[in-house]
Design an enzyme around this catalytic site. Structure first.
Site, PDB file in Angstrom:
ATOM      1  N   GLY A 185      30.469 -76.872 -12.960  1.00 47.16           N
ATOM      2  CA  GLY A 185      30.130 -76.524 -11.586  1.00 47.16           C
ATOM      3  C   GLY A 185      29.321 -75.244 -11.496  1.00 47.16           C
ATOM      4  NE  ARG A 186      33.274 -71.483 -10.405  1.00 45.97           N
ATOM      5  CZ  ARG A 186      34.253 -70.714 -10.830  1.00 45.97           C
ATOM      6  NH1 ARG A 186      34.492 -69.570 -10.229  1.00 45.97           N
ATOM      7  NH2 ARG A 186      35.002 -71.076 -11.860  1.00 45.97           N
ATOM      8  CD  GLN A 228      34.407 -85.071  -4.940  1.00 44.62           C
ATOM      9  OE1 GLN A 228      33.940 -84.225  -4.176  1.00 44.62           O
ATOM     10  NE2 GLN A 228      35.217 -84.757  -5.934  1.00 44.62           N
ATOM     11  CB  CYS A 232      39.490 -79.488  -1.004  1.00 43.12           C
ATOM     12  SG  CYS A 232      38.761 -78.315   0.120  1.00 43.12           S
ATOM     13  CG  ASN A 237      35.936 -78.566 -13.267  1.00 42.04           C
ATOM     14  OD1 ASN A 237      36.454 -78.457 -12.157  1.00 42.04           O
ATOM     15  ND2 ASN A 237      34.755 -78.050 -13.535  1.00 42.04           N
ATOM     16  N   PRO A 290      30.909 -82.044  -8.488  1.00 43.17           N
ATOM     17  CG  PRO A 290      32.676 -83.163  -7.477  1.00 43.17           C
ATOM     18  CD  PRO A 290      32.116 -82.801  -8.813  1.00 43.17           C
ATOM     19  CG  MET A 291      29.869 -77.471  -7.032  1.00 35.35           C
ATOM     20  SD  MET A 291      29.133 -76.047  -7.865  1.00 35.35           S
ATOM     21  CE  MET A 291      27.776 -76.811  -8.739  1.00 35.35           C
ATOM     22  CB  ALA A 292      30.798 -78.899  -0.293  1.00 31.41           C
TER      23      ALA A 292
HETATM   24  C1  LIG Z   1      30.293 -74.084  -3.688  1.00 32.64           C
HETATM   25  C2  LIG Z   1      31.307 -75.034  -4.260  1.00 32.64           C
HETATM   26  C3  LIG Z   1      31.529 -76.244  -3.643  1.00 32.64           C
HETATM   27  C4  LIG Z   1      32.451 -77.148  -4.173  1.00 32.64           C
HETATM   28  N1  LIG Z   1      32.605 -78.362  -3.595  1.00 32.64           N
HETATM   29  C5  LIG Z   1      33.378 -79.303  -4.198  1.00 32.64           C
HETATM   30  C6  LIG Z   1      33.416 -80.635  -3.725  1.00 32.64           C
HETATM   31  O1  LIG Z   1      32.721 -81.010  -2.774  1.00 32.64           O
HETATM   32  N2  LIG Z   1      34.243 -81.515  -4.351  1.00 32.64           N
HETATM   33  C7  LIG Z   1      35.027 -81.134  -5.428  1.00 32.64           C
HETATM   34  O2  LIG Z   1      35.761 -81.975  -5.976  1.00 32.64           O
HETATM   35  N3  LIG Z   1      34.989 -79.880  -5.897  1.00 32.64           N
HETATM   36  C8  LIG Z   1      34.171 -78.981  -5.328  1.00 32.64           C
HETATM   37  N4  LIG Z   1      34.071 -77.730  -5.867  1.00 32.64           N
HETATM   38  C9  LIG Z   1      34.828 -77.423  -7.101  1.00 32.64           C
HETATM   39  C10 LIG Z   1      33.979 -77.727  -8.327  1.00 32.64           C
HETATM   40  O3  LIG Z   1      33.669 -79.100  -8.410  1.00 32.64           O
HETATM   41  C11 LIG Z   1      34.697 -77.292  -9.615  1.00 32.64           C
HETATM   42  O4  LIG Z   1      35.897 -78.023  -9.708  1.00 32.64           O
HETATM   43  C12 LIG Z   1      35.020 -75.816  -9.631  1.00 32.64           C
HETATM   44  O5  LIG Z   1      33.905 -75.049  -9.231  1.00 32.64           O
HETATM   45  C13 LIG Z   1      35.467 -75.367 -11.038  1.00 32.64           C
HETATM   46  O6  LIG Z   1      34.471 -75.623 -11.986  1.00 32.64           O
HETATM   47  P1  LIG Z   1      33.492 -74.465 -12.516  1.00 32.64           P
HETATM   48  O7  LIG Z   1      34.351 -73.383 -13.078  1.00 32.64           O
HETATM   49  O8  LIG Z   1      32.631 -75.143 -13.551  1.00 32.64           O
HETATM   50  O9  LIG Z   1      32.720 -73.990 -11.339  1.00 32.64           O
HETATM   51  C14 LIG Z   1      33.186 -76.810  -5.332  1.00 32.64           C
HETATM   52  C15 LIG Z   1      32.973 -75.574  -5.933  1.00 32.64           C
HETATM   53  C16 LIG Z   1      32.041 -74.687  -5.428  1.00 32.64           C
HETATM   54  C17 LIG Z   1      31.811 -73.387  -6.141  1.00 32.64           C
END
Ligand SMILES: Cc1cc2nc3c(=O)[nH]c(=O)nc-3n(C[C@H](O)[C@H](O)[C@H](O)COP(=O)(O)O)c2cc1C
Length: 390
Positions: A238-239, A81, A112, A214, A27-29
């Site tokens: 995510g990213r 989520q 968060c 993750n 999930p990414m806001a």
């Molecule tokens: C722009 C952005 C928005 C995010 N929004 C959420 C969110 O709404 N809910 C959540 O649980 N994690 C959120 N995250 C965290 C990601 O879900 C993830 O846990 C984090 O980026 C690490 O994973 P990655 O290394 O694959 O990016 C967000 C991350 C980014 C970069």
């Protein structure tokens, strides 16, 4: 193409949901709305989670939260989520999703790290208060009934206040269908390297439901390595997929054993293919917002990610980042040399949020006790306002 001899991880069952590859879009806001989820799903397989929706806003049926919970008919299973700090409101939000048949899977966000959230005791500060965490998760599982409910969390507040093992045990005891760990503390924010050894420890602690890992998966090879090194049951990405929805094609191929050893991926798009996908993303955003103008405004933040590593001049990048209509977008994309091949490494690797470690901002006295005490409740009331992801 030759195939690897052993499949690194089998299918993944999250409650009654069977995923043929153990891959979850994080999930990414502001990112994982139905437009981006559809695009990712077209390339791959697995589960694609909505951006977080605050339980209070959902219960109040704000237009924005009602928009965020929408799925396209092609999206199945539907995954939402929620974020919340009050057991009653979270349970009400879950009840609403179930009663109105709006989700097949619900995840709760306890990760968060944003100061304006942790300052009030929300997000990754919350699992420290174990009783409150238990109440929220138990109430949500009960309200979800047959719909699988999962939790996503960080390692803890900082190195001296780790919460994930206890929170994992509590969530397992409360009846969740899986737990996901972003292997950083709130204090680490997005800096440094995720500590995959924590995923191993969580996997050893939570034994009756899947544990999803993750943090810092930038390629299919990274995903396979995480499973191999930690024993986790699936990965949350995510990213790594920002500007690269085709990563889900690579991930599916990797987990199906279709990538040769050492092969980094199947999808190596030319500049033309990137331009086409970017254009389609903008179109889907316009559909999602029901406004071409809003869709075009929203696609601007994706420019740097899509064109990372490709020979696109600064001037053109700047103009793409001010695009106002699909026609303007077409004109700009038309000036690119679509035949330019995949640039290799330049288009890969880290992208998106990074940053430096920060001391988490917490409510006064928050760390003094793991029980909720009087004044904690007062600050928590505001912990759902102005949230912006994990
Ligand atoms: C722009 C952005 C928005 C995010 N929004 C959420 C969110 O709404 N809910 C959540 O649980 N994690 C959120 N995250 C965290 C990601 O879900 C993830 O846990 C984090 O980026 C690490 O994973 P990655 O290394 O694959 O990016 C967000 C991350 C980014 C970069």
């Amino acid at each position: 193409m030759s195939t690897t001899t052993t499949l690194p991880a089998g299918p993944l069952a999250i409650g009654g949901i069977e995923l043929d590859v153990p891959v979850v879009l994080a999930p990414m806001a502001g990112i994982t709305n139905t437009a981006f989820r559809r695009l990712c799903r077209e390339f791959g397989a697995g589960l694609y989670v909505s951006e977080m929706i605050t339980s209070r806003a959902l219960v109040e049926r704000t237009p924005e939260s009602m928009r965020l919970i929408t799925h396209h008919e092609s999206e199945t299973p539907r995954s939402i989520q929620l974020y919340g700090v009050d057991p009653k409101t979270v349970a009400e939000a879950v009840t609403m999703l179930v009663a109105e048949d709006r989700a097949d899977h619900i995840d709760l966000n306890f990760g968060c790290p944003v100061p304006k959230v942790t300052r009030k005791g929300g997000g990754s500060a919350l699992p420290w208060k174990t009783g409150l965490f238990r109440d929220i998760v138990e109430g949500a599982v009960r309200a979800a009934g047959d719909i699988p409910l999962t939790v996503k969390m960080r390692k803890g507040i900082d190195a001296d206040h780790l919460t994930y093992l206890e929170a994992g045990r509590i969530a397992e005891g409360a009846g969740v269908s899986a737990v996901a760990l972003h292997a950083r503390t709130a204090a680490e924010f997005y800096s440094g390297q995720a500590d995959w050894s924590a995923i191993t420890k969580l996997k050893e602690t939570v034994t009756s439901v899947p544990v999803l890992g993750n943090g810092d998966i930038w390629s299919a090879a990274d995903a396979l390595r995480m499973v191999d090194e930690t024993g986790c049951d699936g990965v949350v990405v995510g990213r790594g997929c920002l500007g690269r929805p085709w990563l889900f094609g690579d991930l599916a191929a990797g987990f199906r054993g279709e990538l040769a050893a050492g092969d980094e991926g199947l999808f190596r798009p030319s500049l033309g293919q990137v331009a086409q996908t970017f254009r389609r993303h903008a179109e889907l955003l316009a559909e999602f917002f029901d406004s071409e103008e809003r869709g075009c405004r929203d696609i601007r933040k994706h420019v740097a990610w899509y064109f990372k590593g490709y020979p696109v001049g600064g001037d053109l990048r700047a103009r793409l980042a001010t695009v106002e209509s699909l026609a303007m977008l077409d004109d700009l994309l038309g000036t690119l040399d679509w035949s330019m091949p995949y640039p290799g490494e330049g288009a890969e690797g880290p992208r998106g949020r990074a940053g430096t470690p920060k001391n988490p901002t917490l409510p006064e006295g928050w760390l003094d006790s793991q029980e909720l005490i009087g004044h904690d409740r007062v600050t928590l009331v505001d912990a759902e306002l102005d949230t912006s992801g994990g």
